[in-house]
Scaffold this motif. Structure first.
Motif, PDB file in Angstrom:
ATOM      1  N   GLN A   1      46.137  34.546  40.464  1.00 28.79           N
ATOM      2  CA  GLN A   1      46.767  35.543  41.331  1.00 28.79           C
ATOM      3  C   GLN A   1      48.165  35.867  40.811  1.00 28.79           C
ATOM      4  OE1 GLN A   1      47.246  34.241  45.370  1.00 28.79           O
ATOM      5  NE2 GLN A   1      48.122  36.156  46.071  1.00 28.79           N
ATOM      6  N   ILE A  25      47.015  30.236  37.532  1.00 31.51           N
ATOM      7  CA  ILE A  25      46.722  30.793  36.200  1.00 31.51           C
ATOM      8  C   ILE A  25      47.762  30.275  35.225  1.00 31.51           C
ATOM      9  CG2 ILE A  25      46.521  32.889  34.807  1.00 31.51           C
ATOM     10  CD1 ILE A  25      45.966  34.438  37.388  1.00 31.51           C
ATOM     11  N   ASN A 114      43.344  40.806  36.958  1.00 31.88           N
ATOM     12  CA  ASN A 114      44.233  39.992  37.811  1.00 31.88           C
ATOM     13  C   ASN A 114      45.431  40.792  38.315  1.00 31.88           C
ATOM     14  OD1 ASN A 114      43.262  37.970  35.353  1.00 31.88           O
ATOM     15  ND2 ASN A 114      43.085  37.051  37.385  1.00 31.88           N
TER      16      ASN A 114
END
Length: 125
Positions: A1, A25, A114
């Protein structure tokens, strides 16, 4: 995110620094891109940076005014925007290219995933 922050209202000629924070991430693999969408216009690429942070790429209209950077250890990316103009008014988004070309980045929107929710930047004349 990804979550963008740092947007706001600024007068023409002013500066803003946008931040893009990644959660869940790790950023050592993807290239990072910044994009923007002005009212009534299509989303466009603004700048990108390769995974190591050694190569950047900008659209002509922001060259010399905007600087993209990243800090992989902090999972952050930034867009420093100087000499802002009213035509820079837009919602700004960051996104990731998980298959960047070696030692380069591309300003091709379809390569990016993303997407964050965006940060509003408004430049008054």
């Amino acid at each position: 995110q990804l979550v963008e922050s740092g947007g706001g209202l600024v007068q023409s000629g002013g500066s803003l620094r946008l931040s893009c924070a990644a959660s869940g991430i790790t950023l050592d693999r993807p290239a990072i891109g910044w994009f923007r969408q002005a009212p009534g216009k299509e989303r466009e690429a603004v700048a990108c940076i390769n995974p190591r942070g050694s190569v950047t790429n900008y659209i002509n209209s922001v060259k010399g005014r905007f600087t993209i950077s990243r800090d992989n250890a902090k999972r952050m990316a930034y867009l420093q925007m100087n000499s802002l103009k009213p035509e820079d008014t837009a919602i700004y988004f960051c996104a990731l290219d998980w298959r960047p070309p070696p030692e380069f980045c591309r300003l091709t929107m379809g390569r990016y995933d993303n997407w964050g929710q965006g940060a509003q930047v408004t430049v008054s004349s």
